[in-house]
Design a protein around this motif. Structure first.
Motif, PDB file in Angstrom:
ATOM      1  N   MET A 148      -8.379  -6.493   1.218  1.00 53.50           N
ATOM      2  CA  MET A 148      -7.838  -5.084   1.538  1.00 53.50           C
ATOM      3  C   MET A 148      -6.654  -4.911   0.891  1.00 53.50           C
ATOM      4  SD  MET A 148      -7.093  -3.961   5.476  1.00 53.50           S
ATOM      5  CE  MET A 148      -5.899  -5.345   6.146  1.00 53.50           C
ATOM      6  N   ASN A 149      -6.562  -3.601   0.661  1.00 51.07           N
ATOM      7  CA  ASN A 149      -5.322  -3.132  -0.201  1.00 51.07           C
ATOM      8  C   ASN A 149      -4.460  -2.209   0.775  1.00 51.07           C
ATOM      9  OD1 ASN A 149      -6.527  -4.217  -2.939  1.00 51.07           O
ATOM     10  ND2 ASN A 149      -7.549  -2.507  -2.895  1.00 51.07           N
ATOM     11  N   ILE A 150      -3.316  -2.537   0.905  1.00 45.76           N
ATOM     12  CA  ILE A 150      -2.625  -1.820   1.936  1.00 45.76           C
ATOM     13  C   ILE A 150      -1.310  -1.182   1.378  1.00 45.76           C
ATOM     14  CG2 ILE A 150      -1.083  -1.942   3.852  1.00 45.76           C
ATOM     15  CD1 ILE A 150      -2.886  -4.607   4.771  1.00 45.76           C
ATOM     16  N   ALA A 151      -1.141   0.227   1.232  1.00 47.56           N
ATOM     17  CA  ALA A 151       0.112   0.674   0.707  1.00 47.56           C
ATOM     18  C   ALA A 151       1.324   0.605   1.769  1.00 47.56           C
ATOM     19  CB  ALA A 151      -0.194   2.315   0.401  1.00 47.56           C
ATOM     20  N   VAL A 152       2.297   0.320   1.243  1.00 45.27           N
ATOM     21  CA  VAL A 152       3.438   0.460   2.088  1.00 45.27           C
ATOM     22  C   VAL A 152       4.602   1.306   1.615  1.00 45.27           C
ATOM     23  CG1 VAL A 152       5.654  -1.024   3.110  1.00 45.27           C
ATOM     24  CG2 VAL A 152       3.502  -1.955   2.860  1.00 45.27           C
ATOM     25  N   ILE A 153       4.751   2.492   2.212  1.00 41.09           N
ATOM     26  CA  ILE A 153       5.533   3.539   1.728  1.00 41.09           C
ATOM     27  C   ILE A 153       6.956   3.423   2.529  1.00 41.09           C
ATOM     28  CG2 ILE A 153       5.552   6.076   1.521  1.00 41.09           C
ATOM     29  CD1 ILE A 153       3.147   4.805   0.143  1.00 41.09           C
ATOM     30  N   ILE A 154       7.960   3.513   1.559  1.00 44.03           N
ATOM     31  CA  ILE A 154       9.339   3.094   1.984  1.00 44.03           C
ATOM     32  C   ILE A 154      10.070   4.650   1.952  1.00 44.03           C
ATOM     33  CG2 ILE A 154      11.537   1.902   1.517  1.00 44.03           C
ATOM     34  CD1 ILE A 154       9.103   0.284   2.061  1.00 44.03           C
ATOM     35  N   ALA A 155      10.304   4.971   3.315  1.00 42.22           N
ATOM     36  CA  ALA A 155      10.937   6.398   3.619  1.00 42.22           C
ATOM     37  C   ALA A 155      12.003   6.146   4.543  1.00 42.22           C
ATOM     38  CB  ALA A 155       9.734   7.361   3.942  1.00 42.22           C
ATOM     39  N   GLY A 156      12.819   5.066   4.298  1.00 45.18           N
ATOM     40  CA  GLY A 156      13.961   4.797   5.243  1.00 45.18           C
ATOM     41  C   GLY A 156      15.213   5.277   4.906  1.00 45.18           C
ATOM     42  N   ILE A 166      11.918  -2.856   3.249  1.00 48.03           N
ATOM     43  CA  ILE A 166      10.765  -3.390   2.696  1.00 48.03           C
ATOM     44  C   ILE A 166      10.316  -4.648   3.293  1.00 48.03           C
ATOM     45  CG2 ILE A 166       9.747  -4.369   0.455  1.00 48.03           C
ATOM     46  CD1 ILE A 166      11.310  -2.467  -1.135  1.00 48.03           C
ATOM     47  N   ARG A 167      11.372  -5.414   3.707  1.00 48.63           N
ATOM     48  CA  ARG A 167      11.287  -6.593   4.564  1.00 48.63           C
ATOM     49  C   ARG A 167      10.529  -6.330   5.806  1.00 48.63           C
ATOM     50  NH1 ARG A 167      16.445  -8.314   7.579  1.00 48.63           N
ATOM     51  NH2 ARG A 167      16.016  -6.544   8.297  1.00 48.63           N
ATOM     52  N   ASN A 168      11.226  -5.213   6.597  1.00 48.16           N
ATOM     53  CA  ASN A 168      10.329  -4.752   7.901  1.00 48.16           C
ATOM     54  C   ASN A 168       9.210  -4.491   7.663  1.00 48.16           C
ATOM     55  OD1 ASN A 168      12.958  -5.073   8.972  1.00 48.16           O
ATOM     56  ND2 ASN A 168      13.374  -2.936   9.373  1.00 48.16           N
ATOM     57  N   GLY A 169       8.819  -3.942   6.870  1.00 46.65           N
ATOM     58  CA  GLY A 169       7.171  -3.451   6.326  1.00 46.65           C
ATOM     59  C   GLY A 169       6.202  -4.472   6.156  1.00 46.65           C
ATOM     60  N   VAL A 170       6.977  -5.592   5.447  1.00 43.69           N
ATOM     61  CA  VAL A 170       6.133  -6.879   4.973  1.00 43.69           C
ATOM     62  C   VAL A 170       6.018  -7.708   6.319  1.00 43.69           C
ATOM     63  CG1 VAL A 170       6.146  -8.971   3.897  1.00 43.69           C
ATOM     64  CG2 VAL A 170       6.991  -6.894   2.603  1.00 43.69           C
ATOM     65  N   ILE A 206      -0.570  -5.803  -1.456  1.00 47.99           N
ATOM     66  CA  ILE A 206       0.277  -5.065  -0.855  1.00 47.99           C
ATOM     67  C   ILE A 206       0.781  -3.903  -2.121  1.00 47.99           C
ATOM     68  CG2 ILE A 206       2.185  -4.777   0.742  1.00 47.99           C
ATOM     69  CD1 ILE A 206      -0.293  -6.189   1.916  1.00 47.99           C
ATOM     70  N   VAL A 207       1.002  -2.638  -1.730  1.00 45.94           N
ATOM     71  CA  VAL A 207       1.291  -1.838  -2.805  1.00 45.94           C
ATOM     72  C   VAL A 207       2.538  -1.219  -2.138  1.00 45.94           C
ATOM     73  CG1 VAL A 207       1.029   0.160  -4.385  1.00 45.94           C
ATOM     74  CG2 VAL A 207      -0.798  -1.123  -3.870  1.00 45.94           C
ATOM     75  N   ILE A 208       3.929  -1.339  -2.843  1.00 48.08           N
ATOM     76  CA  ILE A 208       4.912  -0.765  -2.167  1.00 48.08           C
ATOM     77  C   ILE A 208       5.355   0.386  -3.140  1.00 48.08           C
ATOM     78  CG2 ILE A 208       7.434  -1.272  -1.983  1.00 48.08           C
ATOM     79  CD1 ILE A 208       6.641  -4.210  -1.870  1.00 48.08           C
ATOM     80  N   HIS A 209       5.513   1.428  -2.692  1.00 42.58           N
ATOM     81  CA  HIS A 209       5.972   2.664  -3.053  1.00 42.58           C
ATOM     82  C   HIS A 209       7.040   3.440  -2.585  1.00 42.58           C
ATOM     83  CE1 HIS A 209       5.354   5.813  -6.086  1.00 42.58           C
ATOM     84  NE2 HIS A 209       4.911   6.621  -5.062  1.00 42.58           N
ATOM     85  N   ASP A 210       7.937   4.150  -3.263  1.00 37.18           N
ATOM     86  CA  ASP A 210       9.176   4.978  -2.796  1.00 37.18           C
ATOM     87  C   ASP A 210       8.366   6.187  -2.181  1.00 37.18           C
ATOM     88  OD1 ASP A 210      11.160   3.171  -3.535  1.00 37.18           O
ATOM     89  OD2 ASP A 210      10.734   4.195  -5.268  1.00 37.18           O
ATOM     90  N   GLY A 211       8.796   6.626  -0.819  1.00 30.06           N
ATOM     91  CA  GLY A 211       8.312   7.660  -0.236  1.00 30.06           C
ATOM     92  C   GLY A 211       8.635   9.128  -0.833  1.00 30.06           C
TER      93      GLY A 211
END
Length: 240
Positions: A1-9, A86-90, A103-108
């Motif tokens: 599975m490929n999961i995008a984590v979008i950081i918009a904090g 990012i830590r919270n998302g992980v 896990i794909v991390i990307h700036d919102g």
């Protein structure tokens, strides 16, 4: 599975607007939705997690519903810094993601994610365990003389440099373990640190993936105007 984590904090103080910059409307659509749509459309992305600025979670959820972002599975609260967010998302993915999931991390606030770039970062991470979007550095870089900061006698060959941004991708087991170690031992989590710099400080070799000059980060009003110009140009079929 490929999961995008979008950081918009983030609050977006440098944009000097009344609302967080990821929620600024451009052509009747929030910047964040442009970002989410890039991952929604990509066939290799199975799920999306949004790390959102505190107090805006329900607004983000409502926008996602309005614009049919049905891959969005989790919305969680951001932290006091990019690394905390990012830590919270992980950590939220513990028990949800498998150890070899990507896990794909990307700036919102990077709304112009190129489909080919996203494909390459996933493929490279699948092969090597991690991948960072990168581009050649095309300007000359000179080092400031410490004895006279208005002068220089040394430059860094640009062929030895790469500029990196998001998206970045990591296998979940590597990513989760690295964040636990980094926060327990206080390594690579302060200032402008991000996942890629943290990984290097932890001694992990990173692998370059494809990048794009259009993948701008909307930090200032000028960046926002550049984004509007790209949208208005009508040259990119992937922008809706």
């Amino acid at each position: 599975m490929n999961i995008a984590v979008i950081i918009a904090g983030g609050t977006g103080a440098r944009m000097a607007q009344d609302i967080p910059k990821q929620f600024i409307n451009v052509h009747d659509k929030p910047v964040l939705i442009y970002t989410l749509e890039g991952f929604q459309r990509h066939p290799m992305i199975d799920a999306i997690e949004l790390v959102c600025i505190d107090g805006w979670e329900e607004i983000a959820r409502a926008y996602a519903k309005q614009f049919n972002i049905d891959k969005l599975k989790w919305i969680i609260k951001g932290g006091g810094s990019a690394q905390e967010s990012i830590r919270n998302g992980v950590y939220n993915l513990e028990g949800k993601a498998g150890k070899d999931d990507i896990i794909v991390i990307h700036d919102g606030i990077r709304p112009m994610i190129d489909s080919d770039v996203l494909t390459d970062v996933i493929k490279v991470a699948g092969e090597y365990g991690n991948a960072v979007t990168s581009m050649p550095y095309n300007e000359q870089i000179f080092k400031v003389d410490p004895d006279d900061p208005t002068t220089t006698v040394e430059y860094i060959p640009r062929e030895t440099l790469r500029r990196v941004s998001t998206p970045q991708a990591y296998k979940f087991d590597l990513l989760d373990g690295a964040y636990h170690k980094a926060f327990e031992e206080e390594i690579g989590i302060y200032g402008s640190s991000y996942t890629n710099t943290m990984m290097v400080e932890l001694g992990i070799r990173l692998h370059f993936a494809a990048g794009s000059d259009k993948n701008i980060k909307l930090t200032t009003k000028d960046d926002l105007e550049t984004f509007k110009a790209y949208l208005d140009s009508g040259l990119d079929s992937w922008i809706k």
